[in-house]
Design a protein around this motif. Sequence first.
Motif, PDB file in Angstrom:
ATOM      1  N   ASP A  87       0.814  -1.221   0.000  1.00  0.00           N
ATOM      2  CA  ASP A  87       0.000   0.000   0.000  1.00  0.00           C
ATOM      3  C   ASP A  87       0.848   1.272   0.000  1.00  0.00           C
ATOM      4  N   THR A  88       2.063   1.189  -0.533  1.00  0.00           N
ATOM      5  CA  THR A  88       2.915   2.377  -0.663  1.00  0.00           C
ATOM      6  C   THR A  88       3.156   2.669  -2.135  1.00  0.00           C
ATOM      7  N   ALA A  89       3.771   3.828  -2.395  1.00  0.00           N
ATOM      8  CA  ALA A  89       4.124   4.191  -3.769  1.00  0.00           C
ATOM      9  C   ALA A  89       4.950   3.071  -4.408  1.00  0.00           C
ATOM     10  N   THR A 119       5.922   6.387   0.485  1.00  0.00           N
ATOM     11  CA  THR A 119       4.737   7.235   0.676  1.00  0.00           C
ATOM     12  C   THR A 119       3.475   6.368   0.605  1.00  0.00           C
ATOM     13  N   ASP A 120       2.547   6.586   1.537  1.00  0.00           N
ATOM     14  CA  ASP A 120       1.309   5.820   1.556  1.00  0.00           C
ATOM     15  C   ASP A 120       0.519   6.033   0.257  1.00  0.00           C
ATOM     16  N   GLN A 121      -0.112   4.957  -0.236  1.00  0.00           N
ATOM     17  CA  GLN A 121      -0.801   5.056  -1.529  1.00  0.00           C
ATOM     18  C   GLN A 121      -1.931   6.090  -1.512  1.00  0.00           C
ATOM     19  N   GLU A 122      -2.559   6.291  -0.347  1.00  0.00           N
ATOM     20  CA  GLU A 122      -3.607   7.311  -0.278  1.00  0.00           C
ATOM     21  C   GLU A 122      -3.023   8.703  -0.480  1.00  0.00           C
ATOM     22  N   GLU A 123      -1.832   8.922   0.074  1.00  0.00           N
ATOM     23  CA  GLU A 123      -1.161  10.212  -0.092  1.00  0.00           C
ATOM     24  C   GLU A 123      -0.765  10.401  -1.565  1.00  0.00           C
ATOM     25  N   VAL A 124      -0.301   9.324  -2.214  1.00  0.00           N
ATOM     26  CA  VAL A 124       0.030   9.391  -3.645  1.00  0.00           C
ATOM     27  C   VAL A 124      -1.216   9.818  -4.432  1.00  0.00           C
ATOM     28  N   ALA A 125      -2.363   9.204  -4.087  1.00  0.00           N
ATOM     29  CA  ALA A 125      -3.603   9.532  -4.789  1.00  0.00           C
ATOM     30  C   ALA A 125      -3.975  11.000  -4.580  1.00  0.00           C
ATOM     31  N   GLU A 173      18.001   8.569  -1.934  1.00  0.00           N
ATOM     32  CA  GLU A 173      19.091   9.288  -2.594  1.00  0.00           C
ATOM     33  C   GLU A 173      18.612   9.881  -3.913  1.00  0.00           C
ATOM     34  N   HIS A 174      17.277   9.977  -4.053  1.00  0.00           N
ATOM     35  CA  HIS A 174      16.662  10.635  -5.192  1.00  0.00           C
ATOM     36  C   HIS A 174      16.854   9.865  -6.508  1.00  0.00           C
ATOM     37  N   HIS A 175      17.192   8.573  -6.419  1.00  0.00           N
ATOM     38  CA  HIS A 175      17.253   7.767  -7.632  1.00  0.00           C
ATOM     39  C   HIS A 175      15.843   7.479  -8.115  1.00  0.00           C
ATOM     40  N   LEU A 176      15.631   7.547  -9.420  1.00  0.00           N
ATOM     41  CA  LEU A 176      14.317   7.273 -10.002  1.00  0.00           C
ATOM     42  C   LEU A 176      14.098   5.758 -10.040  1.00  0.00           C
ATOM     43  N   LEU A 177      13.058   5.279  -9.349  1.00  0.00           N
ATOM     44  CA  LEU A 177      12.806   3.829  -9.252  1.00  0.00           C
ATOM     45  C   LEU A 177      11.669   3.375 -10.151  1.00  0.00           C
ATOM     46  N   GLY A 178      10.696   4.259 -10.379  1.00  0.00           N
ATOM     47  CA  GLY A 178       9.530   3.839 -11.154  1.00  0.00           C
ATOM     48  C   GLY A 178       8.554   4.984 -11.276  1.00  0.00           C
ATOM     49  N   ILE A 179       7.392   4.708 -11.869  1.00  0.00           N
ATOM     50  CA  ILE A 179       6.339   5.727 -11.921  1.00  0.00           C
ATOM     51  C   ILE A 179       5.017   5.098 -11.482  1.00  0.00           C
ATOM     52  N   VAL A 180       4.190   5.917 -10.853  1.00  0.00           N
ATOM     53  CA  VAL A 180       2.827   5.493 -10.542  1.00  0.00           C
ATOM     54  C   VAL A 180       1.923   6.149 -11.575  1.00  0.00           C
ATOM     55  N   THR A 181       1.108   5.340 -12.256  1.00  0.00           N
ATOM     56  CA  THR A 181       0.231   5.908 -13.286  1.00  0.00           C
ATOM     57  C   THR A 181      -1.181   6.067 -12.739  1.00  0.00           C
ATOM     58  N   ILE A 182      -1.926   6.958 -13.389  1.00  0.00           N
ATOM     59  CA  ILE A 182      -3.230   7.385 -12.876  1.00  0.00           C
ATOM     60  C   ILE A 182      -4.219   6.224 -12.778  1.00  0.00           C
ATOM     61  N   ASP A 183      -4.127   5.223 -13.685  1.00  0.00           N
ATOM     62  CA  ASP A 183      -5.120   4.144 -13.633  1.00  0.00           C
ATOM     63  C   ASP A 183      -4.976   3.330 -12.352  1.00  0.00           C
ATOM     64  N   ASP A 184      -3.745   3.185 -11.860  1.00  0.00           N
ATOM     65  CA  ASP A 184      -3.568   2.492 -10.581  1.00  0.00           C
ATOM     66  C   ASP A 184      -4.137   3.315  -9.440  1.00  0.00           C
ATOM     67  N   VAL A 185      -4.018   4.643  -9.571  1.00  0.00           N
ATOM     68  CA  VAL A 185      -4.507   5.522  -8.516  1.00  0.00           C
ATOM     69  C   VAL A 185      -6.035   5.527  -8.477  1.00  0.00           C
ATOM     70  N   VAL A 186      -6.670   5.399  -9.641  1.00  0.00           N
ATOM     71  CA  VAL A 186      -8.128   5.300  -9.666  1.00  0.00           C
ATOM     72  C   VAL A 186      -8.568   4.088  -8.849  1.00  0.00           C
ATOM     73  N   ASP A 187      -7.863   2.975  -9.010  1.00  0.00           N
ATOM     74  CA  ASP A 187      -8.188   1.779  -8.224  1.00  0.00           C
ATOM     75  C   ASP A 187      -8.018   2.044  -6.730  1.00  0.00           C
ATOM     76  N   VAL A 188      -6.939   2.746  -6.374  1.00  0.00           N
ATOM     77  CA  VAL A 188      -6.692   3.064  -4.957  1.00  0.00           C
ATOM     78  C   VAL A 188      -7.836   3.901  -4.401  1.00  0.00           C
ATOM     79  N   ALA A 204     -12.367   4.379  -0.835  1.00  0.00           N
ATOM     80  CA  ALA A 204     -13.728   4.880  -0.618  1.00  0.00           C
ATOM     81  C   ALA A 204     -14.637   3.734  -0.187  1.00  0.00           C
ATOM     82  N   SER A 205     -14.500   2.565  -0.839  1.00  0.00           N
ATOM     83  CA  SER A 205     -15.290   1.399  -0.453  1.00  0.00           C
ATOM     84  C   SER A 205     -15.040   1.058   1.004  1.00  0.00           C
ATOM     85  N   GLU A 206     -13.765   1.030   1.380  1.00  0.00           N
ATOM     86  CA  GLU A 206     -13.414   0.676   2.752  1.00  0.00           C
ATOM     87  C   GLU A 206     -14.073   1.607   3.749  1.00  0.00           C
ATOM     88  N   ASP A 207     -13.997   2.930   3.461  1.00  0.00           N
ATOM     89  CA  ASP A 207     -14.597   3.895   4.379  1.00  0.00           C
ATOM     90  C   ASP A 207     -16.096   3.693   4.491  1.00  0.00           C
TER      91      ASP A 207
END
Lengths: 450, 450
Positions: B132-134, B213-219, B236-251, B256-259
């Motif tokens: 559940d993190t970035a 970073t928590d996935q909710e904060e990413v969203a 150390e500020h190395h680029l590891l990956g990217i989070v794309t918007i479609d994954d964030v929509v799922d988050v 929201a369902s959980e709440d």
Amino acid sequence: MQERNRILSVAAGNLLKKDDIKKVIALLDKLHPADAAEVVSSLPEENQKRIFETWDVPHAADALQEMDESEQIDIVDLLSTPLVSDIMEEMAADDVADLLGGLDKQDAERILTAMNREDAVEVLRLMQHKEDTAGGIMTPEFIALRKDMTAQESIDLLREKAPDAETVYYIFIVNKENQLVGVISLRDLIIAKADQRIEEIMNPNVIYVDVDTDQEEVARIMSRYDLLAVPVVDYEHHLLGIVTIDDVVDVIEKEASEDIYRLGGVTREERLDSPAMESIRNRLPWMSFNLLTASFAAGVVYLFRGTIDNLVILAAIMPIVAGTGGNMGTQTLAITIRGIALGQLEFREGMRVVARQVGIGATIGATTGLLAAIIASFTSRNPFLGLVLFLAMIINMGIGGLVGAGFPIVLRLLGRDPALGSGVLVTAFTDVFGFLTFLGLATLMLGLLI
Amino acid sequence: MQERNRILSVAAGNLLKKDDIKKVIALLDKLHPADAAEVVSSLPEENQKRIFETWDVPHAADALQEMDESEQIDIVDLLSTPLVSDIMEEMAADDVADLLGGLDKQDAERILTAMNREDAVEVLRLMQHKEDTAGGIMTPEFIALRKDMTAQESIDLLREKAPDAETVYYIFIVNKENQLVGVISLRDLIIAKADQRIEEIMNPNVIYVDVDTDQEEVARIMSRYDLLAVPVVDYEHHLLGIVTIDDVVDVIEKEASEDIYRLGGVTREERLDSPAMESIRNRLPWMSFNLLTASFAAGVVYLFRGTIDNLVILAAIMPIVAGTGGNMGTQTLAITIRGIALGQLEFREGMRVVARQVGIGATIGATTGLLAAIIASFTSRNPFLGLVLFLAMIINMGIGGLVGAGFPIVLRLLGRDPALGSGVLVTAFTDVFGFLTFLGLATLMLGLLI
């Protein structure tokens, strides 16, 4: 508000006291428009006015675009019509249409008249669509390719029009009549041979939505198929615009908020940091309604005051029947509201879903009711009291399933928001029916109980 | 399930009875993978096995990727390790990492060993991050440009690597040490002169998130700044990956369902079309707990049975105090849970927010309580009964504000899910305290009441 923005807001306030508006604007211009908007919104009205009157128009437009509609309206009310129309010409047409839709009709007309003709016509066209449909959230700013172009011509066109990052992930293809016939990704366009015709390389199976599709349905489709943009067509399949994923994220968050508020019995949006007086004004009407429903429950108990007078332990046990039934009701309500929002429900299944929830409620009522009845029988040394409790819990938890699933499904069938049948209404029902069944059964069997 | 997919599911079932598996696969290959996944999931296990064993691996991987984790695990359990590892090599590494994280440790290791080394290493690297993190939702499949490349070299590289539509909306720029230094849009890259260095045209103010970073904060960040992708960096500020918007929509949808479920007192995810027995098993533990809390409330009433025996109308009025307090509590809970989810709350403000909600509750309690007191005084012809009701409603609605805001905020401060303090707990408190204050005050003033 973020910590950094709070500090910036104080700094901006101090600079404005010294009449140093140039420095404030230099500071705002270094921020992301979403942050600049937050800082400006936190300042007193007269300072907001001074900033917008001095700001260069494109930056002002970027910041205004990031504000909530209510904040936007407050700003627009502060500014002169010529300035507002200049700013709006720089904003995205769909945002302008939403904002004008929130203003008085006369104000909106005055601003539209002051805008340049081309922009005004585009905004007017968008304003014809309902705000919560695909037409209401689409942007007309996109690039479509004609199916008889070659790959090279297409790339040249894209290069020339220099599209926003926002609108270039998929490129939609139309025929001569501007009817949607396909889609192509930038990837496929780049790989294609220069003289290949778009028609040969496009994907003709394009997922689209109709212009009056509800925005929640648009969100479901984009989420299901992981789309970044979906084309919007009219009934003759003409391509009118595209809905992009960032607008859909807003829709999903807004709809989730609405469901959560309604489930909790909050009828108007309220923020944690809303002023207390505003919160009280918002909630008072609904709480007064709740007082009315609670009085019904009290009335039912009052009807049976003779029975309670004969056997006072009934007054102690009756909250168990009401409470567990209410809990069953809100559980079922939460599952049903979320199920409808996520598109799990088909209408012809409506009655079957309600029946199943009644069955689930009654079964859980029988299980927990048996436990409660055994304890009540032993502590009161009266098995008939246990029997009354057992029967009342089965009936009332069945009713919890009935109203928890039934309210939102019936509201949905009537075309209303399924979350209107909120938690308060459901527990009002289970309170009234809980007292009614428990005290009613006790009255019938009073001879056996005392 | 959509109507069309239901029909396809029946058709596929009939074809499989006639052993016509080729036709079934031809049919599935014509569907969007999300639809193919739904149709396959609806078939009996043995048919799922036959289909996956016959299907070509890339299509099988596409469909598997679209399923829920629980459906994926069921499929994986049906298939041989070599086939599973072949399919996983075709899937996105982040999806494989999530899926393997849900399997038994031994099964996961067996599959990883069978995969080719390069893919396995990438998956293993991703599996080090919490789900559940970035880091847990990022994809390592993206293209980064070096800041010392020219615009033309960059375009050639993009063309050669033929990026997915998914990962090309923003292009992130790194230095020689692979540290993130900027971002550029395709638009700016296309407009740039061929020999301009990326460094000169990139935007160095790039919004990024840390790997833990928590996935909710990413969203929240992506939604706030309308981003389609956000880069993920290590310390150390190395680029590891990217989070794309479609994954964030799922988050966003999942959170929201959980709440909503938690607010309604549903502890485990349940669908409208879940089998009834499963629903009952899921809800029974929580309802038994609710029986316990309801018994506390009953116990409080039982303590005051002597008072009720003296004045039976108290039994009729007490549900009003409990009911309105419970409603105030769930209203406040809904606003607080949503406020926390949308990032409106700052921790150092926590106690001030709770205090304000107590004030709001007590004020609304005083207003509605006055109305209720006047009615109760007239109907019972006893102003002291009105006074008791008035005071009890102020106190209990204040308590509603206290627990409605206090539970989630304290849970959040303890690092737990703020929605754990669900509606059931809040109404348990307001029931107990409602009966306690009302009957307690009535007992104290009993001399004036009868």
